[in-house]
Design an enzyme around this catalytic site. Structure first.
Site, PDB file in Angstrom:
ATOM      1  N   HIS A 139       9.099  -3.601   3.477  1.00  0.00           N
ATOM      2  CA  HIS A 139       8.683  -3.827   2.086  1.00  0.00           C
ATOM      3  C   HIS A 139       9.879  -4.195   1.210  1.00  0.00           C
ATOM      4  O   HIS A 139       9.788  -5.058   0.330  1.00  0.00           O
ATOM      5  CB  HIS A 139       8.048  -2.564   1.500  1.00  0.00           C
ATOM      6  CG  HIS A 139       6.817  -2.075   2.205  1.00  0.00           C
ATOM      7  ND1 HIS A 139       6.774  -0.908   2.910  1.00  0.00           N
ATOM      8  CD2 HIS A 139       5.581  -2.625   2.292  1.00  0.00           C
ATOM      9  CE1 HIS A 139       5.556  -0.736   3.400  1.00  0.00           C
ATOM     10  NE2 HIS A 139       4.814  -1.758   3.055  1.00  0.00           N
ATOM     11  N   MET A 189       0.843  -1.195   0.000  1.00  0.00           N
ATOM     12  CA  MET A 189       0.000   0.000   0.000  1.00  0.00           C
ATOM     13  C   MET A 189       0.882   1.249   0.000  1.00  0.00           C
ATOM     14  O   MET A 189       0.416   2.342   0.351  1.00  0.00           O
ATOM     15  CB  MET A 189      -0.945  -0.020   1.198  1.00  0.00           C
ATOM     16  CG  MET A 189      -1.911  -1.212   1.127  1.00  0.00           C
ATOM     17  SD  MET A 189      -3.419  -0.989   2.075  1.00  0.00           S
ATOM     18  CE  MET A 189      -2.750  -0.830   3.713  1.00  0.00           C
TER      19      MET A 189
HETATM   20  P1  AMP Z   1       1.407  -2.935   3.519  1.00  0.00           P
HETATM   21  O1  AMP Z   1       1.947  -1.911   2.586  1.00  0.00           O
HETATM   22  O2  AMP Z   1       1.442  -2.510   4.954  1.00  0.00           O
HETATM   23  O3  AMP Z   1       0.074  -3.499   3.093  1.00  0.00           O
HETATM   24  O4  AMP Z   1       2.412  -4.149   3.463  1.00  0.00           O
HETATM   25  C1  AMP Z   1       2.737  -4.745   2.230  1.00  0.00           C
HETATM   26  C2  AMP Z   1       3.475  -6.019   2.499  1.00  0.00           C
HETATM   27  O5  AMP Z   1       4.662  -5.737   3.246  1.00  0.00           O
HETATM   28  C3  AMP Z   1       2.651  -7.014   3.338  1.00  0.00           C
HETATM   29  O6  AMP Z   1       2.849  -8.308   2.810  1.00  0.00           O
HETATM   30  C4  AMP Z   1       3.248  -6.870   4.707  1.00  0.00           C
HETATM   31  O7  AMP Z   1       3.127  -8.034   5.495  1.00  0.00           O
HETATM   32  C5  AMP Z   1       4.714  -6.585   4.368  1.00  0.00           C
HETATM   33  N1  AMP Z   1       5.375  -5.914   5.492  1.00  0.00           N
HETATM   34  C6  AMP Z   1       4.935  -4.812   6.151  1.00  0.00           C
HETATM   35  N2  AMP Z   1       5.776  -4.499   7.166  1.00  0.00           N
HETATM   36  C7  AMP Z   1       6.764  -5.432   7.141  1.00  0.00           C
HETATM   37  C8  AMP Z   1       7.930  -5.668   7.936  1.00  0.00           C
HETATM   38  N3  AMP Z   1       8.248  -4.874   8.976  1.00  0.00           N
HETATM   39  N4  AMP Z   1       8.725  -6.717   7.620  1.00  0.00           N
HETATM   40  C9  AMP Z   1       8.410  -7.534   6.571  1.00  0.00           C
HETATM   41  N5  AMP Z   1       7.325  -7.370   5.783  1.00  0.00           N
HETATM   42  C10 AMP Z   1       6.516  -6.340   6.067  1.00  0.00           C
END
Ligand code: AMP
Length: 285
Positions: free
Chosen positions: A37, A30
């Site tokens: 990420h 997102m």
């Molecule tokens: P988001 O943009 O928050 O929807 O996250 C996108 C992807 O990044 C999702 O698969 C999350 O689980 C992953 N993600 C977010 N924060 C972390 C983190 N600290 N470590 C590893 N992956 C992450």
């Protein structure tokens, strides 16, 4: 790096790469990208010829309008990071592109989505599954990468992909943390400085839980130490502690007989601008 804003543009890009015999890895996000990420991007790069990242703040997975409105949007900086990391294309659709007028089909895991975090965020995983299915169908990737931080989300997506015979393989990537242990999250920038310091209580409570588990403690003892640790921090409002069987997310009691997953969530900040943070730990038997 190619920037695609329409379904047609991304499809054309992928078709071109596949015609060259390339494998394709997909990293849905997102935006407001951080090192968490970027570790998904690194995993995708190591296993695929071309990596496609997506940036879409998906309205159907948000409960509160204010959370959606306040979600950080940093497209230019995100694109610079993705390009530097060697991403081949980024897909940045608008809401009308992903949900054209008349769109009414939803994808839902009926069991896994309606437990645990799904109960405090009704409709959340339905929104996630619907948008991830759309992204899978648009990208046609060989592999897709999701963070273990969103533990229930990962299990829900695995189940959805398995149940619907999705040809893309789903991979989990370990959580990346700040130096003090706070799991990296796009929401962390919304924390006031005092709340940012206080938020370390989440990972601290998980470390204590791990100690109790290592000493042969029961699920009830693990639950108690997590609650006591978070409740001792006046700036944190505990939302949930769930200790479950790792793969099925089934509730457990007594001395764990299998790998366990611990999911915790807490809110920080004023009532009208709450920041919900989650963290997770898997503990092997
Ligand atoms: P988001 O943009 O928050 O929807 O996250 C996108 C992807 O990044 C999702 O698969 C999350 O689980 C992953 N993600 C977010 N924060 C972390 C983190 N600290 N470590 C590893 N992956 C992450």
């Amino acid at each position: 790096m190619e920037v695609c804003r329409t379904v047609g543009a991304l499809r054309a890009f992928v078709a071109e790469r596949k015609a060259l015999g390339h494998s394709v890895g997909l990293v849905p996000t997102m935006g407001a990208l951080h090192q968490g990420h970027m570790s998904l991007v690194a995993a995708a790069r190591s296993q695929n010829d071309d990596v496609i990242a997506t940036i879409f703040v998906n309205p159907t997975q948000f409960g509160q309008q204010s959370d959606l409105d306040n979600y950080p949007r940093t497209e230019a900086a995100d694109c610079a990071k993705l390009e530097a990391a060697g991403v081949a294309a980024v897909f940045i659709p608008n809401v009308e592109e992903m949900y054209p007028a008349g769109a009414e089909t939803i994808v839902e895991t009926t069991g896994l989505a309606n437990m645990l975090h799904g109960l405090v965020r009704p409709g959340h995983f339905r929104g996630v599954c619907t948008v991830v299915t759309k992204l899978f169908n648009i990208a046609g990737a060989d592999n897709a990468y999701f963070g273990e931080k969103d533990y229930q989300q990962l299990q829900v997506i695995r189940r959805m992909a398995r149940d619907l015979f999705v040809p893309t393989r789903v991979h989990g990537v370990p959580t990346v943390r700040e130096a003090d242990g706070l799991a990296m999250s796009s929401r962390n920038v919304r924390l006031a400085p005092e709340d940012r310091k206080a938020a370390v209580v989440l990972s601290q409570s998980l470390a204590k839980a791990e100690e109790v588990a290592a000493q042969g403690g029961t699920v009830e003892a693990i639950d108690a130490v997590i609650r006591a640790t978070i409740n001792a921090e006046p700036r944190a409002r505990l939302v949930g502690v769930d200790i479950v069987e790792a793969l099925t997310l089934a509730p457990i009691a007594g001395i764990p007989q299998s790998d366990i997953g611990i999911m915790i969530s807490a809110e920080f900040g004023p009532e009208d601008n709450t920041v919900l943070l989650i963290d997770q730990r898997e503990i092997a038997k």
